[in-house]
Motif scaffolding. Structure first.
Motif, PDB file in Angstrom:
ATOM      1  N   ALA A 186       1.122  -0.942  -0.006  1.00 18.82           N
ATOM      2  CA  ALA A 186      -0.201  -0.177  -0.305  1.00 18.82           C
ATOM      3  C   ALA A 186       0.960   1.552   0.040  1.00 18.82           C
ATOM      4  N   MET A 187       2.121   1.473   0.718  1.00 22.40           N
ATOM      5  CA  MET A 187       2.563   2.222   0.536  1.00 22.40           C
ATOM      6  C   MET A 187       3.525   2.634  -0.522  1.00 22.40           C
ATOM      7  N   ALA A 188       3.832   1.630  -1.280  1.00 21.08           N
ATOM      8  CA  ALA A 188       4.651   1.746  -2.669  1.00 21.08           C
ATOM      9  C   ALA A 188       3.438   2.847  -3.387  1.00 21.08           C
ATOM     10  N   LEU A 189       1.692   2.109  -3.165  1.00 20.29           N
ATOM     11  CA  LEU A 189       1.198   2.579  -4.554  1.00 20.29           C
ATOM     12  C   LEU A 189       0.949   3.362  -4.234  1.00 20.29           C
ATOM     13  N   GLU A 190       0.786   3.854  -2.838  1.00 23.06           N
ATOM     14  CA  GLU A 190       0.367   5.218  -2.773  1.00 23.06           C
ATOM     15  C   GLU A 190       1.642   6.825  -3.064  1.00 23.06           C
ATOM     16  N   ARG A 191       3.082   5.891  -3.028  1.00 26.15           N
ATOM     17  CA  ARG A 191       3.891   6.893  -3.411  1.00 26.15           C
ATOM     18  C   ARG A 191       4.151   6.682  -4.840  1.00 26.15           C
ATOM     19  N   ALA A 192       4.386   5.817  -5.308  1.00 29.11           N
ATOM     20  CA  ALA A 192       3.527   5.801  -7.194  1.00 29.11           C
ATOM     21  C   ALA A 192       2.845   7.171  -7.558  1.00 29.11           C
ATOM     22  N   GLY A 193       0.997   7.123  -6.697  1.00 28.94           N
ATOM     23  CA  GLY A 193       0.791   8.100  -6.567  1.00 28.94           C
ATOM     24  C   GLY A 193       0.815   9.208  -6.584  1.00 28.94           C
ATOM     25  N   LYS A 194       1.768   9.515  -5.789  1.00 27.63           N
ATOM     26  CA  LYS A 194       1.870  11.248  -5.317  1.00 27.63           C
ATOM     27  C   LYS A 194       3.120  11.655  -7.229  1.00 27.63           C
ATOM     28  N   LEU A 195       3.966  10.823  -7.226  1.00 28.14           N
ATOM     29  CA  LEU A 195       4.645  10.218  -7.735  1.00 28.14           C
ATOM     30  C   LEU A 195       4.008  11.077  -9.423  1.00 28.14           C
ATOM     31  N   PRO A 222      -3.287  12.422 -13.695  1.00 26.84           N
ATOM     32  CA  PRO A 222      -4.149  12.497 -12.665  1.00 26.84           C
ATOM     33  C   PRO A 222      -5.156  11.298 -12.513  1.00 26.84           C
ATOM     34  N   GLU A 223      -5.108  10.827 -13.926  1.00 26.05           N
ATOM     35  CA  GLU A 223      -5.968   9.659 -13.874  1.00 26.05           C
ATOM     36  C   GLU A 223      -5.178   8.461 -13.543  1.00 26.05           C
ATOM     37  N   LYS A 224      -4.179   8.536 -13.722  1.00 25.75           N
ATOM     38  CA  LYS A 224      -3.459   7.223 -12.944  1.00 25.75           C
ATOM     39  C   LYS A 224      -3.686   7.180 -11.855  1.00 25.75           C
ATOM     40  N   ALA A 225      -3.366   8.578 -11.123  1.00 26.79           N
ATOM     41  CA  ALA A 225      -2.795   8.089  -9.707  1.00 26.79           C
ATOM     42  C   ALA A 225      -4.346   8.041  -9.158  1.00 26.79           C
ATOM     43  N   VAL A 226      -5.658   8.435  -9.407  1.00 26.25           N
ATOM     44  CA  VAL A 226      -6.689   7.971  -8.547  1.00 26.25           C
ATOM     45  C   VAL A 226      -6.728   6.046  -8.905  1.00 26.25           C
ATOM     46  N   GLN A 227      -6.107   5.969  -9.591  1.00 26.68           N
ATOM     47  CA  GLN A 227      -6.567   4.806  -9.857  1.00 26.68           C
ATOM     48  C   GLN A 227      -5.331   4.151  -8.913  1.00 26.68           C
TER      49      GLN A 227
END
Length: 312
Positions: A115-124, A130-135
């Motif tokens: 989960a922490m890795a996915l959240e980090r990817a979202g922030k990047l 933004p669409e990818k970040a939402v996902q």
């Protein structure tokens, strides 16, 4: 200094390759030692700011760990390779590797790290895609929800909702906010439920769906403390003004501190909200004018009828 670190990295690469070689007396590659040497090479290249070489070393380290069935360490190496791509401003590729790492963390039975890795990817990727970040934020929320860590899950859903609002994807935003609201209700954080109801109403009104907005308020009466709260009163005034096309009343509610100090994306929705019909306030019908003798005379009688004498 950089040249020294590059040479150091190359030496570690050579040692790693030697660990992987087999012969008459060595039948199996030493993946564990090779992975260690690749990791040291990656650090040396990173310190020399040779990010391409550092990324390649991380990927080789990851493969060595996979061959050694050390999934957690392989995932860490893939994640580090992603961070090297970030330094090279190759954000989509970086996110792809971090997603791969998160799947390996899940397979390894470490969902928190995933989960922490996915959240980090979202922030990047948030500002680029933004669409990818939402996902990614929604994926992270699902991982936390599966682990019954609802507070962390709802925080990530909130990030996704705000990005959807920012992108004016209001249909999806309405669903996302509803999911937030359900979780806040489940964990008995009722005041935040009130705020989510305000966000819902604003989104629905921007969708030009007054019925859905009204239904949100009506359904929220079942939330303890909502009926009679300042949030409830403000929303009732907002819906009344919107229904009667009273732009002044809508603007007054949306400019109140309750609305202005919400998350910035929702505050902007309030400030930009326009009532249907061009925002003209409905006026009461003018009373009929009285004649000097006290009789009422329709205004039309004062006007000359151009056809009074007939058409000829």
């Amino acid at each position: 200094m950089a040249a020294q670190k590059i040479n150091e990295g190359l030496e570690h690469l050579a040692k790693a390759e030697k660990c992987l070689k087999t012969g008459f007396l060595k039948w199996k590659p030493d993946y564990d030692s090779a992975a260690s040497e690749y990791g040291k090479a990656a650090v040396a290249f990173k310190n020399a700011k040779q990010f391409e070489q550092a990324k390649d070393a991380c990927l080789r380290e990851a493969v060595a760990h996979e061959n050694n069935r050390a999934l957690f360490h392989a995932a860490k190496a893939y994640e580090q390779a992603g961070m090297m791509l970030k330094e090279m401003q190759k954000l989509p590729e970086a996110v792809q590797l971090i997603e791969k790492a998160s799947m390996m963390y899940l397979e390894n039975g470490t969902p928190d790290t995933a989960a922490m890795a996915l959240e980090r990817a979202g922030k990047l990727i948030e500002n680029v895609d933004p669409e990818k970040a939402v996902q990614l934020y929604q994926q992270t929320a699902n991982v936390f929800e599966n682990e019954e860590r609802l507070r962390q899950a709802v925080e990530l859903l909130g990030k996704a909702s705000r990005l959807l609002v920012r992108g004016r994807r209001f249909d999806e935003a309405a669903l996302s906010i509803q999911k937030e609201k359900n979780i806040y209700k489940e964990i008995e954080n009722y005041p935040t439920c009130y705020k989510k109801t305000i966000a819902q109403v604003l989104v629905h009104l921007h969708r030009n769906d007054y019925v859905a907005a009204e239904r949100c308020v009506r359904e929220s009466y079942s939330i303890p403390g909502f009926n009679g709260s300042e949030d409830c009163t403000a929303l009732e005034q907002l819906l009344e003004g919107y229904d009667q096309q009273d732009q002044d009343q809508v603007a007054e509610v949306c400019n109140s501190p309750l609305f202005k100090y919400m998350d910035n994306d929702y505050a902007k929705l309030g400030l930009s909200l326009l009532v249907p019909g061009g925002g003209v306030k409905k006026k009461a019908a003018a009373p009929p004018q009285a004649t000097p003798k006290g009789h009422t005379t329709p205004a039309a009688e004062d006007e000359e009828d151009e056809y009074a004498g007939g058409l000829c």
